[in-house]
Design a protein around this motif. Structure first.
Motif, PDB file in Angstrom:
ATOM      1  N   GLY A 114       0.576  -1.220  -0.037  1.00  0.00           N
ATOM      2  CA  GLY A 114      -0.046  -0.095  -0.006  1.00  0.00           C
ATOM      3  C   GLY A 114       0.931   1.423   0.141  1.00  0.00           C
ATOM      4  O   GLY A 114       0.594   2.265  -0.693  1.00  0.00           O
ATOM      5  N   ALA A 115       1.901   1.419   0.700  1.00  0.00           N
ATOM      6  CA  ALA A 115       2.762   2.347   0.695  1.00  0.00           C
ATOM      7  C   ALA A 115       3.597   2.629  -0.383  1.00  0.00           C
ATOM      8  O   ALA A 115       3.652   3.815  -1.000  1.00  0.00           O
ATOM      9  N   ALA A 116       3.890   1.591  -1.193  1.00  0.00           N
ATOM     10  CA  ALA A 116       4.452   1.619  -2.436  1.00  0.00           C
ATOM     11  C   ALA A 116       3.777   2.060  -3.542  1.00  0.00           C
ATOM     12  O   ALA A 116       4.060   3.147  -4.219  1.00  0.00           O
ATOM     13  N   LEU A 117       2.320   1.693  -3.642  1.00  0.00           N
ATOM     14  CA  LEU A 117       1.508   2.548  -4.561  1.00  0.00           C
ATOM     15  C   LEU A 117       1.136   3.699  -4.120  1.00  0.00           C
ATOM     16  O   LEU A 117       1.109   4.603  -5.399  1.00  0.00           O
ATOM     17  N   ALA A 118       1.205   4.044  -3.010  1.00  0.00           N
ATOM     18  CA  ALA A 118       0.855   5.643  -2.591  1.00  0.00           C
ATOM     19  C   ALA A 118       2.079   6.200  -2.988  1.00  0.00           C
ATOM     20  O   ALA A 118       1.913   7.260  -3.816  1.00  0.00           O
ATOM     21  N   LEU A 119       3.249   5.965  -2.769  1.00  0.00           N
ATOM     22  CA  LEU A 119       4.575   6.849  -3.227  1.00  0.00           C
ATOM     23  C   LEU A 119       4.610   6.778  -4.604  1.00  0.00           C
ATOM     24  O   LEU A 119       5.075   7.784  -5.159  1.00  0.00           O
ATOM     25  N   ALA A 120       4.010   5.847  -5.316  1.00  0.00           N
ATOM     26  CA  ALA A 120       4.349   5.701  -6.810  1.00  0.00           C
ATOM     27  C   ALA A 120       3.494   7.017  -7.495  1.00  0.00           C
ATOM     28  O   ALA A 120       3.933   7.490  -8.547  1.00  0.00           O
ATOM     29  N   GLU A 121       2.504   7.153  -6.674  1.00  0.00           N
ATOM     30  CA  GLU A 121       1.747   8.253  -7.431  1.00  0.00           C
ATOM     31  C   GLU A 121       2.356   9.663  -7.297  1.00  0.00           C
ATOM     32  O   GLU A 121       1.939  10.945  -8.043  1.00  0.00           O
ATOM     33  N   VAL A 122       3.358   9.921  -6.396  1.00  0.00           N
ATOM     34  CA  VAL A 122       4.118  11.183  -6.037  1.00  0.00           C
ATOM     35  C   VAL A 122       5.530  11.194  -6.226  1.00  0.00           C
ATOM     36  O   VAL A 122       6.055  12.083  -6.101  1.00  0.00           O
ATOM     37  N   ALA A 123       6.066   9.910  -6.920  1.00  0.00           N
ATOM     38  CA  ALA A 123       7.380   9.811  -7.130  1.00  0.00           C
ATOM     39  C   ALA A 123       8.165  10.688  -7.867  1.00  0.00           C
ATOM     40  O   ALA A 123       9.226  11.250  -7.610  1.00  0.00           O
ATOM     41  N   ASP A 124       7.651  11.037  -9.104  1.00  0.00           N
ATOM     42  CA  ASP A 124       8.110  12.163 -10.108  1.00  0.00           C
ATOM     43  C   ASP A 124       8.033  13.337  -9.491  1.00  0.00           C
ATOM     44  O   ASP A 124       9.216  14.131  -9.634  1.00  0.00           O
ATOM     45  N   GLU A 125       6.966  13.789  -8.524  1.00  0.00           N
ATOM     46  CA  GLU A 125       6.889  14.987  -8.358  1.00  0.00           C
ATOM     47  C   GLU A 125       8.098  15.486  -6.904  1.00  0.00           C
ATOM     48  O   GLU A 125       8.589  16.327  -6.844  1.00  0.00           O
ATOM     49  N   LEU A 126       8.297  14.503  -6.287  1.00  0.00           N
ATOM     50  CA  LEU A 126       9.218  14.489  -5.154  1.00  0.00           C
ATOM     51  C   LEU A 126      10.507  14.032  -5.376  1.00  0.00           C
ATOM     52  O   LEU A 126      11.332  13.850  -4.594  1.00  0.00           O
ATOM     53  N   GLY A 127      10.992  13.399  -6.763  1.00  0.00           N
ATOM     54  CA  GLY A 127      12.099  13.205  -6.897  1.00  0.00           C
ATOM     55  C   GLY A 127      12.641  11.955  -6.482  1.00  0.00           C
ATOM     56  O   GLY A 127      13.808  11.631  -5.895  1.00  0.00           O
ATOM     57  N   MET A 128      11.608  10.933  -6.560  1.00  0.00           N
ATOM     58  CA  MET A 128      11.863   9.712  -5.445  1.00  0.00           C
ATOM     59  C   MET A 128      11.851   8.399  -6.441  1.00  0.00           C
ATOM     60  O   MET A 128      11.116   8.314  -7.595  1.00  0.00           O
TER      61      MET A 128
END
Length: 431
Positions: A114-128
């Motif tokens: 669940g955390a991985a799916l959530a962070l994938a949504e904002v990965a590009d925005e946060l340089g992650m």
């Protein structure tokens, strides 16, 4: 779903709200996944169905999945994004013999997904770069230690996981642990007609057990010894020629653990000396270090879990909460990482009891999956968005890369140990 909604408070960064929305959007899928893992309990290094379920789910959602990795058939890495800040979320999925998922690794795996799916949504925005790491064999075998030694975490800036338990603890402590198997070899003989010709390996083990029992009154604070006999003889009318036992040795930190190991090995030797048997001591798993959670990340997680309506123990009370042992300790000794405990309603049960296993597939466990996923995502967002913390985490990666591999992953007690499939007994660590 039957789980009650969490409070609608979110941290200030706009990415946090999207993370929570993503987790809730995948609620049914995550809860179903948790229950599936719970129903298909698999032991260390045998988690083929569970690892495949993790890999398939993330592959469907656009992650690049690699498995096996690090020479471990049930280990995996699933990545999304290409930013310089690599955030690892650890998924455990091995179970215990007889009592199944009595440490709630199904909750750990589902919250990590669940955390991985959530962070994938904002990965590009946060340089992650979001990296879910499927880590087998936590209960015994040290999957994280092996993956650490084999480079899976080389470029990771921060790592995290959540673990279910009876209490909410943001910064728990654990004990260092090593697992030793002692094997005695004697000589078989007829127990009635020619006992004088025998060398009794069961007696050797008994002498060792008595010596360990007497030693307990002189152990240092937080040193512990517990074990089981795994081979005790074939028949009462045969002098046992071979016996074996597996012991867990625990201590507050690595140096104390080494002192304890030296004394326990002397007890093993005493059994052989007293009976004329020979003996061999085998390290079952890599040694697990004690937890040393990152302070800033722990506080970020505390804020997140509190905003979700949970009530963690205060900082003073959590100091005395020792949660057993975990190979996540080795990660925390080598890079910024956290291993908080998330509470489920388990009545009077505690980890490693059948009643706790039953509690890990209930609505309160399902809520822990969702809250754990959101809290980890919010923790990563906070770190990525804070310039000073981001710089600190990236500097840590650069510093580690400059060390030699032997200096990078110097874990206490590491040495010869059994690998996957070598018949290691199940550890009774936190997980």
């Amino acid at each position: 779903m039957s789980t009650p909604p969490a409070p609608h408070r979110t941290p200030g960064h706009p990415a946090a709200a999207r993370c929570r929305t993503t987790v809730l959007r995948h609620e049914h899928e995550l809860v179903e996944f948790s229950h599936r893992i719970h129903a298909e309990a698999e032991l260390a290094f045998e988690e083929h169905r569970s690892a495949a379920a993790v890999a398939d789910l993330l592959d469907r959602h656009g992650f690049a999945v690699r498995t096996p990795v690090a020479g471990l058939d049930t280990a995996l890495v699933a990545e999304f994004g290409s930013g310089d800040l690599v955030v690892a979320v650890c998924a455990e999925y091995d179970a215990l013999p007889e009592v199944g998922h009595a440490c709630g690794h199904n909750i750990i795996a589902a919250a990590a997904v669940g955390a991985a799916l959530a962070l994938a949504e904002v990965a590009d925005e946060l340089g992650m770069t979001v990296r879910l790491v499927g880590t087998p064999a936590e209960e015994t075998g040290g999957g994280k230690v092996l993956m650490l030694e084999r480079g899976v975490f080389d470029d990771v800036a921060m790592a995290m996981m959540v673990h279910p338990g009876p209490e909410e603890v943001c910064r728990p402590t654990s004990l260092a642990i090593t697992d030793l198997e002692v094997r005695y070899t004697g000589r078989a003989a007829h127990a009635a007609s020619a006992p004088q010709l025998g060398r009794n390996a069961a007696d050797a083990l008994t002498v060792a057990q008595v010596a360990i029992g007497l030693l307990r009154q002189h152990l240092e604070p937080q040193q512990m010894v517990h074990g089981i006999v795994t081979a005790g003889g074939a028949a009462p009318n045969i002098v046992p020629a071979r016996t074996a036992a597996v012991y867990n040795l625990r201590a507050a930190e690595a140096r104390s653990l080494q002192r304890l190991e030296n004394r326990i090995r002397a007890c093993f030797e005493a059994g052989a000396t007293a009976t004329g048997c020979t003996h061999e001591v085998v390290q079952v798993s890599p040694a697990y270090a004690e937890l040393d959670p990152d302070g800033w990340l722990s506080e970020a997680y505390r804020r997140a879990i509190t905003e979700l309506g949970r009530n963690p123990l205060d900082r003073g009370a959590e100091q005395g909460r020792v949660i057993g042992s975990t190979d996540m300790g080795n990660l925390t000794q080598n890079l910024p990482a956290i291993h908080p405990m998330i509470a489920i309603d388990c009545g009077d049960a505690v980890n490693h009891q059948a009643e706790f296993a039953a509690a890990c597939a209930t609505p309160t466990a399902d809520r822990a999956v969702l809250d754990g996923a959101v809290a980890m995502a919010w923790t990563a967002v906070a770190a990525a968005a804070d310039v000073a913390q981001r710089d600190r985490l990236l500097a840590g990666v650069r510093e580690r890369s400059e060390r030699s591999s032997s200096e990078q992953f110097c874990t206490p007690g590491s040495g010869a140990h059994r690998g996957p499939g070598a018949g290691a007994q199940q550890d009774e660590g936190v997980a």
